[in-house]
Design a protein around this motif. Structure first.
Motif, PDB file in Angstrom:
ATOM      1  N   ALA A 357       0.844  -1.183   0.000  1.00  0.00           N
ATOM      2  CA  ALA A 357       0.000   0.000   0.000  1.00  0.00           C
ATOM      3  C   ALA A 357       0.889   1.246   0.000  1.00  0.00           C
ATOM      4  N   SER A 358       0.432   2.282  -0.684  1.00  0.00           N
ATOM      5  CA  SER A 358       1.164   3.548  -0.719  1.00  0.00           C
ATOM      6  C   SER A 358       0.161   4.692  -0.790  1.00  0.00           C
ATOM      7  N   ALA A 359       0.655   5.904  -0.599  1.00  0.00           N
ATOM      8  CA  ALA A 359      -0.260   7.051  -0.585  1.00  0.00           C
ATOM      9  C   ALA A 359       0.405   8.260  -1.224  1.00  0.00           C
ATOM     10  N   GLU A 360      -0.423   9.220  -1.547  1.00  0.00           N
ATOM     11  CA  GLU A 360       0.053  10.510  -2.044  1.00  0.00           C
ATOM     12  C   GLU A 360      -0.974  11.572  -1.679  1.00  0.00           C
ATOM     13  N   ILE A 361      -0.563  12.800  -1.737  1.00  0.00           N
ATOM     14  CA  ILE A 361      -1.473  13.924  -1.520  1.00  0.00           C
ATOM     15  C   ILE A 361      -1.376  14.845  -2.728  1.00  0.00           C
ATOM     16  N   ILE A 362      -2.527  15.224  -3.258  1.00  0.00           N
ATOM     17  CA  ILE A 362      -2.586  16.225  -4.314  1.00  0.00           C
ATOM     18  C   ILE A 362      -3.211  17.477  -3.707  1.00  0.00           C
ATOM     19  N   PHE A 382      -5.149  -7.282  -1.055  1.00  0.00           N
ATOM     20  CA  PHE A 382      -5.404  -7.415   0.375  1.00  0.00           C
ATOM     21  C   PHE A 382      -4.468  -8.489   0.925  1.00  0.00           C
ATOM     22  N   TYR A 383      -3.199  -8.137   1.014  1.00  0.00           N
ATOM     23  CA  TYR A 383      -2.156  -9.081   1.394  1.00  0.00           C
ATOM     24  C   TYR A 383      -2.129  -9.288   2.907  1.00  0.00           C
ATOM     25  N   VAL A 395      -3.051  -3.035   8.488  1.00  0.00           N
ATOM     26  CA  VAL A 395      -2.146  -2.290   9.361  1.00  0.00           C
ATOM     27  C   VAL A 395      -1.412  -1.218   8.555  1.00  0.00           C
ATOM     28  N   ASP A 396      -0.978  -1.582   7.346  1.00  0.00           N
ATOM     29  CA  ASP A 396      -0.281  -0.620   6.483  1.00  0.00           C
ATOM     30  C   ASP A 396      -1.196   0.533   6.095  1.00  0.00           C
ATOM     31  N   GLU A 398      -3.842   1.538   7.674  1.00  0.00           N
ATOM     32  CA  GLU A 398      -4.137   2.318   8.876  1.00  0.00           C
ATOM     33  C   GLU A 398      -3.027   3.336   9.154  1.00  0.00           C
ATOM     34  N   ARG A 399      -1.792   2.923   9.003  1.00  0.00           N
ATOM     35  CA  ARG A 399      -0.664   3.837   9.233  1.00  0.00           C
ATOM     36  C   ARG A 399      -0.670   4.983   8.219  1.00  0.00           C
ATOM     37  N   LEU A 400      -0.933   4.646   6.959  1.00  0.00           N
ATOM     38  CA  LEU A 400      -0.989   5.683   5.929  1.00  0.00           C
ATOM     39  C   LEU A 400      -2.157   6.637   6.174  1.00  0.00           C
ATOM     40  N   LEU A 401      -3.290   6.067   6.550  1.00  0.00           N
ATOM     41  CA  LEU A 401      -4.488   6.868   6.764  1.00  0.00           C
ATOM     42  C   LEU A 401      -4.315   7.831   7.936  1.00  0.00           C
TER      43      LEU A 401
END
Length: 745
Positions: A357-362, A382-383, A395-396, A398-401
């Motif tokens: 999972a990864s994230a970004e902000i625009i 959904f690993y 868990v991943d 949740e941390r990003l969120l």
């Protein structure tokens, strides 16, 4: 009493020795087939009549081997039906099915040998006439079987001819592109087209004739039997189950290299994981060609010749236990002919970070001067690590969120495109990040018993939300998208539907079911459908999938993609709404206005117009189901396609430059990986249109680099860009409604 204890101890030793001997031997696959049949009858959701399914088992096994109907003849099919069709169910139960499986595979192998020999003969001696008005079927899925060997060979010769024509046309196209761009032709020193095709057929021959043992034949047959119950019930060999577990963990034990089979038989290094064992060791390089592997390093095993070997078997040789050495015999890229190196690498864990999972902000400038911070979480699957539980996507996420929330995002886009699902427990937990406590999914077993699985914690994020899906979003992705849609918690945006996999599978170790004194080594695993899942509203996602609130045009609309197009899918149905299910107010999603604004953009979008045009042409090609063997006709067709593509590229380059300019004025991009969350610190600004950090160094593909199709501005493809715009609309409308006192949540 003493004698009794001694006798019992001796007996225990004897049993242990016998059991160890049984475990050391390979399981009897006739016995494995019988036990699998019993497990299917006792456990499968649909309770199908096993004794009547012999013809289906046979048909599916034959189709798996020869889906194009070019190897077997009608005479072969008639013999198989006569000898095995009605008897196959009984043969499985009587532990006599491997005889049929091996006979059918031996016939297939014989036919392949004949076809490959004919291909080599034609490629070595024949001059092909491409001036005739001939054609062949693109797909032979619905064609009749060749009535005899002569007709089969006639079809096969046409396919060889088409392969030669396609290879020549491909080379002409690449040469023209290289000349047009003033670049060297990457295929200038390539082998003659016929020689290259001959090697391709040799690899295929090796994969069918030399690379398949009794375990492989048994696995293919038992898999066909299992999948006759539904598309997701399957038999998995020990090797396949190990790969499945590695995939779910998002890590493996190996050397951290991406492999590709070359047509001349070698295995090419196409990628090296940054920081992985091969990268740290430093000798193995991109484009090196591996020709042999010693899986035991300096141990007693010897080098295994891997020329023309299947990639999955090469991978099995290279992977192993953490901390053990593996030795590769490799031809260095750019080295002298015949030069080889022996490279020893110690295996270690390799994290598949591209699949995390990864994230970004625009950050988007508003018309009224008020900026919006839009968070995007991309979840490839959904690993979860079923063995140790150390790796969990929930868990991943949740941390990003939590980090996105700390950064003050105004809206969230959850990108579930190409997410084929995974662990059910992970999606149940993850849904609770966005909804108040309540039903997430209902699970019904074969007896009609229904269990409601609920979210357990208070939501982390309760702001405006979009879920982006496509036809590849399946299983757990559909549970999450369906639950959020039923709850009126998020606007679902995407292709015409998700995949439509609404069933639950459970892996069952067949070895544990074998009689006590029977060998159980490599008995394999049955992954069997035991339940169907339903949305909180009571609708199954099976076959139908999740229909987005906002549907965007996609080329998949012309293709047979989804559960409904697979063999033997279970049907869609409904059950009662989950007890205590009380959704939020749908009006607070502002769907009529959201749809109206999106439709205006899509109608004005040149890219979506191109997609709609491509859909129509793809449907026409599929209906026609013909490919010409006339050189002039094919060149004309390719020239028309190339001309259209060039016209689009000219238009796109000018338009994309303007879009990119506006993006730089109005948008700011920030990257957020799990490593970033771990380290803390400020967000990292990045340019999505530039080359960014990679977890794997990849070999340069000079042919692919000739493609001058411009990249999407800011790396936002039409579907993702429209998803971002819809999210921004939702943020604006929600903000205005809240200011006007129209929201109660």
């Amino acid at each position: 009493m003493k004698f009794s204890r001694i006798r019992s101890a001796a007996l225990a030793v004897g049993l242990t020795a016998t059991t160890l001997t049984a475990c050391a031997q390979q399981a009897d696959f006739d016995e494995v087939g019988r036990q699998m049949a019993i497990m299917l009858q006792n456990s499968h959701f649909a309770r199908l009549p096993f004794n009547d399914m012999g013809p289906r088992f046979l048909e599916d096994f034959i189709r798996d081997l020869d889906s194009g109907k070019v190897y077997f003849t009608q005479a072969d099919i008639d013999r198989f039906n006569r000898e095995y069709g009605e008897n196959l169910s009984e043969m499985i139960m009587k532990q006599d099915s491997m005889r049929a499986a091996q006979d059918i595979y031996d016939t297939f192998k014989k036919r392949v040998e004949a076809r490959v020999a004919e291909a080599k003969k034609m490629l070595a001696s024949e001059e092909f006439d491409f001036t005739k008005s001939e054609s062949l079927q693109r797909s032979r899925k619905d064609a009749a079987w060749p009535k005899d060997e002569a007709e089969a060979m006639s079809i096969w010769r046409q396919q060889i001819k088409e392969a030669v024509l396609s290879e020549n046309l491909r080379r002409d196209m690449i040469a023209k592109l290289a000349e047009k761009q003033g670049k060297p032709n990457p295929l200038k020193n390539d082998k003659d087209p016929k020689e290259k095709l001959a090697l391709r057929y040799e690899r295929f021959h090796h994969s069918v004739v030399k690379d398949v043992d009794g375990e492989d034949v048994a696995a293919m047959f038992l898999s066909a039997v299992a999948r006759s119950f539904d598309p997701h019930t399957d038999y998995m060999s020990t090797r396949e189950m190990d790969r499945f577990r590695d995939g779910m963990k998002n890590e493996l034990v190996g050397i951290g290299a991406l492999l590709q089979g070359e047509e001349d038989g070698a295995t090419k290094i196409m990628g090296i994981v940054v920081g992985g064992p091969a990268d740290k060791q430093g000798i193995l390089k991109l484009n090196d060609r591996v020709v042999a592997v010693d899986p035991d390093g300096d141990g007693p095993k010897e080098m295994v010749d891997i020329m023309f070997m299947k990639i999955d078997k090469v991978v099995d040789l290279i992977r192993g236990q953490q901390g053990t050495p593996v030795q590769l015999k490799a031809e260095p890229a750019g080295g002298a002919p015949g030069e080889t190196n022996l490279i020893s690498i110690v295996r270690d864990k390799v994290a598949l970070k591209d699949e995390q999972a990864s994230a970004e902000i625009i950050e988007m400038k508003g018309k009224d001067g008020e900026n919006s911070r839009l968070g995007i979480i991309t979840l490839p699957s959904f690993y979860a690590d079923f063995d140790e539980g150390k790796v969990r996507c929930s868990v991943d996420v949740e941390r990003l969120l939590e980090r996105l929330k700390d950064e003050g995002i105004d809206g969230l886009l959850l990108d579930l495109r190409n997410n084929g699902g995974g662990a059910l427990e992970e999606v149940r937990r993850m849904t609770g990040f966005f909804t108040r406590r309540g039903p997430v999914v209902q699970v019904r077993n074969t007896f009609g018993e229904i269990q409601v699985k609920e979210s357990e914690k208070e939501p982390i994020y309760d702001g405006p939300m979009i879920v982006l899906t496509d036809k590849s979003s399946a299983s757990a992705s559909e549970i999450l998208a369906g639950a959020l849609q039923d709850n009126h918690r998020a606007v679902v945006v995407g292709e015409s539907s998700t995949f439509g996999k609404g069933t639950v599978q459970q892996p069952m170790d067949i070895g544990r079911m074998l009689p006590f004194f029977k060998a159980r080594n490599k008995a394999g695993t049955l992954k069997v459908t035991i339940q169907k899942f339903y949305r909180p509203s009571g609708s199954s996602t099976q076959k139908m999938g999740v229909i987005p609130d906002v549907v965007l045009p996609s080329l998949t609309d012309a293709l047979e993609v989804g559960e409904a197009f697979l063999d033997h899918p279970l049907e869609h149905d409904m059950i009662r709404k989950a007890p205590d299910f009380v959704p939020l107010k749908e009006e607070q999603l502002f769907l009529p206005r959201i749809k109206e604004l999106s439709e205006e953009r899509v109608k004005a979008s040149k890219d979506f117009a191109y997609i709609s045009e491509d859909i129509s042409k793809a449907k026409a090609r599929i209906r026609d189901n013909k490919v010409s063997l006339n050189m002039a006709d094919r060149k004309k067709e390719l020239d028309e396609i190339d001309q259209q593509q060039q016209q689009r590229n000219v238009e796109r380059k000018a338009r994309f430059a303007e879009v990119q300019k506006k993006d730089k004025e109005q948008l700011a991009f920030y990257k957020l990986t799990l490593d970033d969350v771990e380290k803390g610190g400020d967000l990292r600004a990045f340019d999505p249109s530039a080359e960014n950090e990679q977890y794997m160094r990849r070999a340069k593909d000079e042919t692919a680099e000739l493609d001058d199709t411009p990249q999407w501005p800011s790396a936002l493809d039409p579907h993702k860009r429209e998803g971002v715009m819809i999210l921004n609309d939702l943020v604006d409308i929600t903000r205005n409604a809240r200011m006007a006192g129209l929201l109660d949540r």
